[in-house]
Design a protein around this motif. Structure first.
Motif, mmCIF file in Angstrom:
data_model
loop_
_atom_site.group_PDB
_atom_site.id
_atom_site.type_symbol
_atom_site.label_atom_id
_atom_site.label_comp_id
_atom_site.label_asym_id
_atom_site.label_seq_id
_atom_site.Cartn_x
_atom_site.Cartn_y
_atom_site.Cartn_z
ATOM 1 N N VAL A 57 -38.474 47.789 -6.652
ATOM 2 C CA VAL A 57 -37.163 47.211 -6.350
ATOM 3 C C VAL A 57 -37.415 45.966 -5.504
ATOM 4 O O VAL A 57 -38.099 46.045 -4.482
ATOM 5 N N GLU A 58 -36.847 44.839 -5.915
ATOM 6 C CA GLU A 58 -36.997 43.629 -5.104
ATOM 7 C C GLU A 58 -35.716 43.367 -4.327
ATOM 8 O O GLU A 58 -34.620 43.385 -4.884
ATOM 9 N N MET A 59 -35.874 43.125 -3.029
ATOM 10 C CA MET A 59 -34.741 42.727 -2.203
ATOM 11 C C MET A 59 -34.364 41.287 -2.543
ATOM 12 O O MET A 59 -35.239 40.411 -2.558
ATOM 13 N N ILE A 60 -33.098 41.048 -2.832
ATOM 14 C CA ILE A 60 -32.608 39.693 -3.108
ATOM 15 C C ILE A 60 -31.642 39.341 -1.981
ATOM 16 O O ILE A 60 -30.475 39.742 -1.973
ATOM 17 N N ARG A 61 -32.149 38.632 -0.999
ATOM 18 C CA ARG A 61 -31.341 38.290 0.175
ATOM 19 C C ARG A 61 -31.930 37.019 0.781
ATOM 20 O O ARG A 61 -33.066 37.027 1.267
ATOM 21 N N PRO A 62 -31.204 35.918 0.739
ATOM 22 C CA PRO A 62 -31.792 34.632 1.122
ATOM 23 C C PRO A 62 -32.023 34.444 2.620
ATOM 24 O O PRO A 62 -32.729 33.534 3.033
ATOM 25 N N ARG A 63 -31.414 35.326 3.436
ATOM 26 C CA ARG A 63 -31.537 35.189 4.898
ATOM 27 C C ARG A 63 -31.082 36.484 5.555
ATOM 28 O O ARG A 63 -30.426 37.316 4.925
ATOM 29 N N GLY A 64 -31.404 36.606 6.852
ATOM 30 C CA GLY A 64 -30.861 37.726 7.621
ATOM 31 C C GLY A 64 -29.414 37.429 7.990
ATOM 32 O O GLY A 64 -28.834 36.435 7.553
ATOM 33 N N GLY A 65 -28.825 38.278 8.816
ATOM 34 C CA GLY A 65 -27.433 38.047 9.235
ATOM 35 C C GLY A 65 -26.455 38.760 8.325
ATOM 36 O O GLY A 65 -26.779 39.798 7.740
ATOM 37 N N ASP A 66 -25.276 38.180 8.180
ATOM 38 C CA ASP A 66 -24.229 38.863 7.408
ATOM 39 C C ASP A 66 -24.455 38.716 5.904
ATOM 40 O O ASP A 66 -25.440 38.120 5.455
ATOM 41 N N PHE A 67 -23.516 39.279 5.134
ATOM 42 C CA PHE A 67 -23.657 39.279 3.664
ATOM 43 C C PHE A 67 -22.575 38.409 3.014
ATOM 44 O O PHE A 67 -22.222 38.603 1.865
ATOM 45 N N VAL A 68 -22.046 37.463 3.825
ATOM 46 C CA VAL A 68 -21.049 36.516 3.312
ATOM 47 C C VAL A 68 -21.800 35.250 2.930
ATOM 48 O O VAL A 68 -22.325 34.550 3.798
ATOM 49 N N TYR A 69 -21.893 34.988 1.633
ATOM 50 C CA TYR A 69 -22.737 33.891 1.147
ATOM 51 C C TYR A 69 -21.907 32.753 0.578
ATOM 52 O O TYR A 69 -20.857 32.981 -0.039
ATOM 53 N N ASN A 70 -22.407 31.517 0.777
ATOM 54 C CA ASN A 70 -21.741 30.368 0.161
ATOM 55 C C ASN A 70 -22.292 30.148 -1.251
ATOM 56 O O ASN A 70 -23.228 30.829 -1.680
ATOM 57 N N ASP A 71 -21.721 29.190 -1.971
ATOM 58 C CA ASP A 71 -22.096 28.964 -3.373
ATOM 59 C C ASP A 71 -23.577 28.637 -3.537
ATOM 60 O O ASP A 71 -24.209 29.071 -4.501
ATOM 61 N N LEU A 72 -24.111 27.875 -2.597
ATOM 62 C CA LEU A 72 -25.524 27.484 -2.682
ATOM 63 C C LEU A 72 -26.433 28.704 -2.530
ATOM 64 O O LEU A 72 -27.422 28.855 -3.258
ATOM 65 N N GLU A 73 -26.071 29.587 -1.609
ATOM 66 C CA GLU A 73 -26.870 30.806 -1.403
ATOM 67 C C GLU A 73 -26.804 31.719 -2.634
ATOM 68 O O GLU A 73 -27.816 32.312 -3.019
ATOM 69 N N ILE A 74 -25.638 31.806 -3.245
ATOM 70 C CA ILE A 74 -25.511 32.616 -4.476
ATOM 71 C C ILE A 74 -26.390 32.027 -5.575
ATOM 72 O O ILE A 74 -27.053 32.753 -6.326
ATOM 73 N N LYS A 75 -26.432 30.697 -5.632
ATOM 74 C CA LYS A 75 -27.279 30.014 -6.619
ATOM 75 C C LYS A 75 -28.757 30.350 -6.392
ATOM 76 O O LYS A 75 -29.515 30.596 -7.328
ATOM 77 N N MET A 76 -29.178 30.381 -5.126
ATOM 78 C CA MET A 76 -30.568 30.750 -4.779
ATOM 79 C C MET A 76 -30.869 32.180 -5.219
ATOM 80 O O MET A 76 -31.930 32.481 -5.766
ATOM 81 N N MET A 77 -29.925 33.068 -4.960
ATOM 82 C CA MET A 77 -30.108 34.476 -5.309
ATOM 83 C C MET A 77 -30.195 34.636 -6.830
ATOM 84 O O MET A 77 -31.010 35.403 -7.340
ATOM 85 N N GLU A 78 -29.379 33.862 -7.517
ATOM 86 C CA GLU A 78 -29.384 33.883 -8.983
ATOM 87 C C GLU A 78 -30.757 33.446 -9.505
ATOM 88 O O GLU A 78 -31.338 34.077 -10.393
ATOM 89 N N ALA A 79 -31.303 32.376 -8.917
ATOM 90 C CA ALA A 79 -32.630 31.876 -9.328
ATOM 91 C C ALA A 79 -33.696 32.937 -9.076
ATOM 92 O O ALA A 79 -34.595 33.148 -9.910
ATOM 93 N N ASP A 80 -33.596 33.641 -7.947
ATOM 94 C CA ASP A 80 -34.556 34.717 -7.638
ATOM 95 C C ASP A 80 -34.438 35.866 -8.642
ATOM 96 O O ASP A 80 -35.430 36.492 -9.007
ATOM 97 N N LEU A 81 -33.218 36.138 -9.090
ATOM 98 C CA LEU A 81 -33.008 37.205 -10.076
ATOM 99 C C LEU A 81 -33.638 36.839 -11.425
ATOM 100 O O LEU A 81 -34.251 37.679 -12.079
ATOM 101 N N PHE A 82 -33.510 35.567 -11.817
ATOM 102 C CA PHE A 82 -34.128 35.135 -13.080
ATOM 103 C C PHE A 82 -35.650 35.247 -13.006
ATOM 104 O O PHE A 82 -36.308 35.633 -13.967
ATOM 105 N N GLU A 83 -36.224 34.938 -11.839
ATOM 106 C CA GLU A 83 -37.680 35.076 -11.632
ATOM 107 C C GLU A 83 -38.093 36.545 -11.752
ATOM 108 O O GLU A 83 -39.098 36.874 -12.368
ATOM 109 N N ALA A 84 -37.310 37.407 -11.134
ATOM 110 C CA ALA A 84 -37.599 38.852 -11.170
ATOM 111 C C ALA A 84 -37.593 39.347 -12.616
ATOM 112 O O ALA A 84 -38.457 40.125 -13.028
ATOM 113 N N GLN A 85 -36.619 38.872 -13.374
ATOM 114 C CA GLN A 85 -36.516 39.226 -14.795
ATOM 115 C C GLN A 85 -37.785 38.839 -15.546
ATOM 116 O O GLN A 85 -38.346 39.626 -16.296
#
Length: 214
Positions: A57-85
């Motif tokens: 299982v890979e953790m997909i979380r661009p930073r510590g702190g809360d879980f309220v993400y802006n559009d850019l952070e969601i884009k980063m997470m999306e890119a990490d998910l494609f890599e995982a795939q």
């Protein structure tokens, strides 16, 4: 008993596998609750665990702190998910919330779409949801084919033996529609009694196996 071990980096993985880990959750920076591991670490861990037939299982979380993400952070997470795939990772753990303590449905739908072919875990962002929203959140995650919810049953500052009643409530409400995975404070000394009290067969922790992370 199915034991998922949360590890930081690659170094602990061979020991965890040797000592009987059934599944590995790979993180960077566990001090802040885990963030996305680097591509190089993920690549080697995936290769190693595939050879050993142990799911990752890979953790997909661009930073510590809360879980309220802006559009850019969601884009980063999306890119990490494609890599995982691409690497053939078995499962990914993520969660996105709104400022008022609800699931960020738009962000989650985007991330779920990018996770095609992998199991999806809604991680301990669940514990940051407003209590009144948790049942609806379980329903929403079931409807969106999420596989597991990782929960401590309350703030991580509260010992798990004081949050078991909450976890039991979530298990009863989920009623087998989605797996509730207890974690945060589960260790090799209390794992059996927690499993018995909750009637579960899968648990998660950094110290769930003696000699790993402890």
């Amino acid at each position: 008993m199915f034991k998922e071990v949360a590890v930081e980096n690659f170094t602990k993985i061979p020991t965890a596998v040797l000592k009987g880990a059934n599944r590995i959750e790979l993180n960077d920076n566990l001090a802040v609750g885990g963030t996305t591991p680097s591509h190089g670490v993920l690549q080697e861990a995936t290769k190693y665990l595939q050879e050993k037939s142990v799911p990752l299982v890979e953790m997909i979380r661009p930073r510590g702190g809360d879980f309220v993400y802006n559009d850019l952070e969601i884009k980063m997470m999306e890119a990490d998910l494609f890599e995982a795939q691409k690497l053939g990772v078995d499962a990914v753990a993520f969660g996105a919330l709104t400022k008022d303590g609800d699931i960020d449905e738009e962000a989650m739908e985007q991330l779920i779409a990018a996770s095609a072919g992998m199991q999806i875990v809604f991680h301990m962002a669940f514990d940051a949801l407003a209590e009144d929203n948790k049942k609806n959140a379980i329903d929403w995650l079931v409807d969106h084919d999420v596989d597991r919810i990782l929960t401590h049953g309350g703030p991580l500052t509260t010992p798990i033996d004081m949050t078991l009643d909450n976890i039991k409530k979530y298990i009863d409400y989920a009623d087998g529609r989605i797996l509730i995975l207890p974690g945060g404070g589960v260790n090799f000394e209390n794992v059996d009694s927690i499993a018995e009290k909750l009637g579960v067969k899968e648990l998660h922790g950094t110290k769930i196996i003696d000699g790993v992370n402890n």
